[in-house]
Design a protein around this motif. Sequence first.
Motif, short mmCIF file in Angstrom:
data_model
loop_
_atom_site.label_atom_id
_atom_site.label_comp_id
_atom_site.label_asym_id
_atom_site.label_seq_id
_atom_site.Cartn_x
_atom_site.Cartn_y
_atom_site.Cartn_z
N GLY A 37 61.53 -22.32 40.51
CA GLY A 37 62.05 -22.27 41.88
C GLY A 37 61.00 -21.81 42.87
O GLY A 37 61.20 -20.83 43.58
N GLY A 100 57.99 -8.69 47.65
CA GLY A 100 58.83 -9.70 47.00
C GLY A 100 60.00 -9.00 46.35
O GLY A 100 59.92 -7.82 45.97
N THR A 101 61.11 -9.71 46.23
CA THR A 101 62.29 -9.04 45.67
C THR A 101 62.18 -8.83 44.17
O THR A 101 62.82 -7.94 43.62
CB THR A 101 63.58 -9.83 46.00
N ARG A 102 61.35 -9.63 43.51
CA ARG A 102 61.24 -9.49 42.05
C ARG A 102 60.85 -8.07 41.66
O ARG A 102 61.52 -7.43 40.84
CB ARG A 102 60.21 -10.49 41.53
N LEU A 105 63.73 -5.58 42.67
CA LEU A 105 64.91 -5.60 41.80
C LEU A 105 64.62 -4.79 40.54
O LEU A 105 65.44 -4.01 40.06
CB LEU A 105 65.26 -7.05 41.42
N TYR A 128 69.16 -14.31 37.06
CA TYR A 128 67.73 -14.14 37.31
C TYR A 128 67.23 -13.07 36.33
O TYR A 128 67.77 -11.95 36.30
CB TYR A 128 67.51 -13.73 38.77
N TYR A 131 66.96 -8.93 36.22
CA TYR A 131 68.07 -7.96 36.13
C TYR A 131 68.14 -7.37 34.72
O TYR A 131 68.33 -6.18 34.54
CB TYR A 131 69.42 -8.60 36.44
N CYS A 174 74.49 -11.93 42.83
CA CYS A 174 73.45 -12.85 43.29
C CYS A 174 74.15 -13.95 44.09
O CYS A 174 74.85 -14.78 43.53
CB CYS A 174 72.70 -13.44 42.10
N ASN A 178 71.54 -18.09 41.77
CA ASN A 178 70.59 -18.83 40.95
C ASN A 178 71.09 -18.66 39.52
O ASN A 178 71.21 -17.52 39.08
CB ASN A 178 69.19 -18.23 41.13
N CYS A 208 68.39 -13.44 48.10
CA CYS A 208 67.11 -14.02 48.53
C CYS A 208 67.22 -15.49 48.94
O CYS A 208 66.30 -16.02 49.54
CB CYS A 208 66.02 -13.77 47.50
N TYR A 209 68.37 -16.14 48.64
CA TYR A 209 68.57 -17.53 49.12
C TYR A 209 69.46 -17.56 50.37
O TYR A 209 70.03 -18.59 50.69
CB TYR A 209 69.20 -18.39 48.02
N SER A 245 60.17 -15.52 50.53
CA SER A 245 59.66 -16.57 49.63
C SER A 245 60.38 -17.89 49.84
O SER A 245 59.74 -18.94 49.93
CB SER A 245 59.82 -16.14 48.17
N LYS A 246 61.70 -17.84 49.90
CA LYS A 246 62.49 -19.08 50.04
C LYS A 246 62.70 -19.39 51.52
O LYS A 246 62.62 -20.53 51.94
CB LYS A 246 63.85 -18.94 49.35
N ARG A 254 54.43 -12.59 48.76
CA ARG A 254 55.08 -11.41 48.17
C ARG A 254 55.61 -10.50 49.28
O ARG A 254 55.10 -9.41 49.52
CB ARG A 254 54.12 -10.63 47.24
N TYR A 329 69.08 -25.55 43.88
CA TYR A 329 69.15 -26.01 42.49
C TYR A 329 70.31 -26.96 42.25
O TYR A 329 71.37 -26.82 42.88
CB TYR A 329 69.33 -24.82 41.55
C1 LIG Z 1 67.78 -14.99 42.31
C2 LIG Z 1 66.37 -14.63 42.60
N1 LIG Z 1 66.10 -13.37 42.95
C3 LIG Z 1 64.84 -12.98 43.24
C4 LIG Z 1 63.79 -13.87 43.15
C5 LIG Z 1 62.41 -13.35 43.42
O1 LIG Z 1 61.90 -13.79 44.62
P1 LIG Z 1 60.66 -13.09 45.32
O2 LIG Z 1 60.12 -12.04 44.38
O3 LIG Z 1 59.68 -14.18 45.56
O4 LIG Z 1 61.20 -12.47 46.56
C6 LIG Z 1 64.01 -15.19 42.77
C7 LIG Z 1 62.89 -16.13 42.65
O5 LIG Z 1 62.97 -17.21 42.19
C8 LIG Z 1 65.35 -15.58 42.50
O6 LIG Z 1 65.65 -16.82 42.12
#
Ligand SMILES: Cc1ncc(COP(=O)(O)O)c(C=O)c1O
Length: 399
Positions: A37, A100-102, A105, A128, A131, A174, A178, A208-209, A245-246, A254, A329
């Motif tokens: 993604g 970035g949210t990754r 989270l 995702y 988690y 979420c 995703n 994030c979407y 990001s999206k 990031r 998606y």
């Molecule tokens: C559901 C979800 N959360 C978080 C992220 C992380 O995004 P980012 O770290 O680029 O903000 C993604 C990336 O694909 C995602 O699909």
Amino acid sequence: MNPRLTTLYEYPFERLARLKTGVSPPADRRHIAMSIGEPQHAPPEFLLEALRRHVGELDSYPTTQGLAALREACAGWLTRRYALKEGSVDPGTMVLPVNGTREALFAFVQAAIAERPGALVAMPNPFYQIYEGAALLAGAAPCYLDTLAGNGYLPDLAAVPPAVWQRCQVLFLCSPGNPTGAVLPLEYLERALDLAERHDFIIASDECYADIYLDEQAPPPGLLEACEASGRTRFERCVVFHSLSKRSSVPGLRSGFVAGDPRLIARFHLYRTYHGSAMPVPTQHGSRLAWQDDAHAAANRALYQEKFARVLPLLAPVLAVERPAAAFYLWPEVGGDDEAFARALFAREHVTVLPGSYLGRPAARTNPGAGRVRISLVPPLAQCLEAAERIRNFLGSRA
Ligand SMILES: Cc1ncc(COP(=O)(O)O)c(C=O)c1O
């Protein structure tokens, strides 16, 4: 090393690389990657320009809290996007920039979990992957809430027994989802808030979407909006995760932020000062402008809307595929083994999609991702159309 590392699952993209090992796709057709993604639309020029303009500001350490102007821009976007009351998001105490949210989270769970026997982190399934990894490394067990077609791809909160909620410390939501693209309605979010209050757990809402949706008249609601609608003006027990990001097609920048309950934000801030994850100053300047501008996000969203409008009519006659509410998606059923489907599609048509079972766990009964694949509509429109034709070809040749 930390023995909990051994509890982590292999990441889906590593499994996918293994699945494709030894397969020789047709060399005369260029590869179309629809597994990851990773947005590929052009980022807004003003953001790139801001990065160039501020690149000289790499000579000092950024603060964890970030520039006030960035936090104000984030709060301003939240207020516009979710029609919150003016001034309801205090940029001083309710917002933190994240890389970035990754990472956020993951880090949030490390900061949030109080280690005690039976600690749970609840999450949708499929999900995702961060988690789950975050929960396992924090010493909590994942509690998987299946998202199935039968319940509109929404985790069934009512099916969870009170004794399980009592052990739950963090509930991940979420929305837009995703991989399903499902959106949690406002009433659903309010029910989750009631549960969080009753059983004293935190809701971590991954949004994030938020700016990628198909119906212009129906932007997906958010958790802070549900808080305000139900009189929880201090966003008690809630944190939301947002990303550029999206929204702005800058996965490499990031840049995101967390916002919500000031008590949680203060503790998370303390954690992050040690974690060492402050956002570089040029990134903060570019991000500030991006959160202030909605026009580029709308233009970006329109590109995805066009892809759904053009790709779905090609795939719907040959594949059990639904139009999602949001995100980018497709989550079709493939009528059998999703791994075998993904492998054969790659071998015959040089198109990569992600087996759905890699994103889920067989928790209740079967893996809710099994028999599906995730198709990311991130390549340029022409490539998405080409991929749809190849998938039709592939399915035709199997019939
Ligand atoms: C559901 C979800 N959360 C978080 C992220 C992380 O995004 P980012 O770290 O680029 O903000 C993604 C990336 O694909 C995602 O699909």
